[in-house]
Write a protein that holds these residues in place. Structure first.
Motif, short mmCIF file in Angstrom:
data_model
loop_
_atom_site.label_atom_id
_atom_site.label_comp_id
_atom_site.label_asym_id
_atom_site.label_seq_id
_atom_site.Cartn_x
_atom_site.Cartn_y
_atom_site.Cartn_z
N UNK A 91 0.81 -1.22 0.00
CA UNK A 91 0.00 0.00 0.00
C UNK A 91 0.84 1.27 0.00
N UNK A 92 2.13 1.12 -0.23
CA UNK A 92 3.01 2.30 -0.29
C UNK A 92 2.61 3.17 -1.48
N UNK A 93 2.67 4.49 -1.31
CA UNK A 93 2.34 5.38 -2.43
C UNK A 93 3.42 5.31 -3.51
N UNK A 94 3.11 5.82 -4.69
CA UNK A 94 4.03 5.71 -5.82
C UNK A 94 5.33 6.48 -5.62
N UNK A 109 -10.48 -7.27 -9.80
CA UNK A 109 -10.39 -6.34 -8.69
C UNK A 109 -9.41 -5.19 -8.89
N UNK A 110 -8.90 -5.01 -10.10
CA UNK A 110 -7.95 -3.92 -10.34
C UNK A 110 -8.64 -2.57 -10.19
N UNK A 111 -7.91 -1.62 -9.61
CA UNK A 111 -8.44 -0.27 -9.42
C UNK A 111 -7.38 0.75 -9.82
N UNK A 112 -7.81 1.74 -10.58
CA UNK A 112 -6.90 2.82 -10.96
C UNK A 112 -6.42 3.56 -9.71
N UNK A 113 -5.16 3.95 -9.70
CA UNK A 113 -4.60 4.69 -8.57
C UNK A 113 -5.15 6.11 -8.54
N UNK A 169 -2.98 -5.50 -3.89
CA UNK A 169 -2.41 -4.17 -3.97
C UNK A 169 -1.19 -4.06 -4.87
N UNK A 170 -0.89 -5.08 -5.66
CA UNK A 170 0.26 -5.02 -6.58
C UNK A 170 0.12 -3.82 -7.48
#
Length: 145
Positions: free
Chosen positions: A81-84, A110-114, A135-136
């Protein structure tokens, strides 16, 4: 002397959803197996390790993603869950033919756009980051020219 990148490693808690996600992205399952033994611990510094591994190959055969599930020792940290802008590994970027179609297919996993949108860089690329199973963090790029 040539250097060729062999693979990117990603540690997951559950291999099956990660395999399905990367299959949907277009990668092929090259093989699965158990990695254990003295040689493995000497290489990684994790003596006594037992790891289930699935190797995924890009359709062109030039890139691979190694998915690993540690049975022993237990996972000790979680960076999913680390930010980019976090230090260390960020993401793997994949070039796709149709970014909207790819997102629709990955949504079923389950993919979600950041950032909740696909952006366009000039008239060269459409780009986005998304989080897949567990969360990959993955990037997608579609060449426009």
């Amino acid at each position: 002397m040539a250097t060729i990148m062999d693979n990117v490693g990603i540690v997951v808690r559950d291999l099956a959803p990660a395999i399905d996600f990367f299959r949907e992205l277009g990668l092929e399952l090259e093989g699965e197996g158990l990695v254990e033994g003295d040689w493995a611990g000497r290489c990684t510094g994790l003596h006594g390790q037992r790891v289930e591994v699935a190797m995924m190959r890009t359709p062109d055969g030039h890139g691979r993603v190694e998915l690993s599930r540690f049975l022993e020792p237990e996972v000790v940290e979680d960076h999913r869950t680390a930010p980019v802008n976090a230090l260390g590994y960020l993401r793997a970027m994949f070039q796709v033919d149709d970014i909207e179609d790819t997102l629709a297919r990955l949504d079923r996993h389950g993919a979600q756009l950041v950032s909740d949108e696909v952006v366009q860089y000039e008239d060269v690329y459409k780009l986005c980051y998304l989080r897949g199973p567990e969360g990959i963090l993955v990037g997608l790029a579609q060449k426009l020219r």
